[in-house]
Design an enzyme around this catalytic site. Sequence first.
Site, mmCIF file in Angstrom:
data_model
loop_
_atom_site.group_PDB
_atom_site.id
_atom_site.type_symbol
_atom_site.label_atom_id
_atom_site.label_comp_id
_atom_site.label_asym_id
_atom_site.label_seq_id
_atom_site.Cartn_x
_atom_site.Cartn_y
_atom_site.Cartn_z
ATOM 1 N N MET A 1 9.638 -0.073 -4.392
ATOM 2 C CA MET A 1 8.518 0.269 -4.912
ATOM 3 C C MET A 1 7.955 -0.528 -6.015
ATOM 4 O O MET A 1 6.905 -0.638 -6.453
ATOM 5 C CB MET A 1 8.768 1.827 -5.625
ATOM 6 N N CYS A 2 8.774 -1.537 -6.545
ATOM 7 C CA CYS A 2 8.304 -2.474 -7.531
ATOM 8 C C CYS A 2 7.386 -3.506 -6.763
ATOM 9 O O CYS A 2 6.476 -4.170 -7.491
ATOM 10 C CB CYS A 2 9.658 -3.156 -7.925
ATOM 11 N N ARG A 3 7.403 -3.545 -5.316
ATOM 12 C CA ARG A 3 6.374 -4.353 -4.882
ATOM 13 C C ARG A 3 4.957 -4.132 -4.931
ATOM 14 O O ARG A 3 4.111 -4.841 -5.280
ATOM 15 C CB ARG A 3 6.888 -4.798 -3.364
#
Length: 143
Positions: free
Chosen positions: A1-3
């Site tokens: 989800m950091c992408r």
Amino acid sequence: MCREEAAELSSLKPQLDELGVPLYAVVKEDVGTEVQNFRPYFKGEIFLDEKRRFYGPRERKMGLLSFLRVGVWMNGLRAFKNGFVGNVLGEGFVLGGVFVIGRGEQGILLEHREIEFGDKVNILDVIRAARRISQELLSLEKK
């Protein structure tokens, strides 16, 4: 989800460049080609903090029970629907954050710490904080 969050922050890069505000990421590990695979999503410089000093004296983590939280599943589904697929390599339980740090004595202008996985910063708040850096510098120069 950091992408997903990295891509959103990177969309601000032209505005940040115009304001003279650099875009940096600090990551805690580089397992395999993890950082290399992250680069297409993040348009700034990436620093590896193997000793985890940037994460502070007490890392904020979510355990396995975090996967029982509805918000985590909703955030993951949102990221997947938007075409972002992460990896399952590495430690994976440390929560991240976004900071806008001013110049000199300005200090931290925006602090967003993830409450649960995928809890993203509001990019409008990021650009507002970045504008404060330039505005406050201009007012200091006029004095």
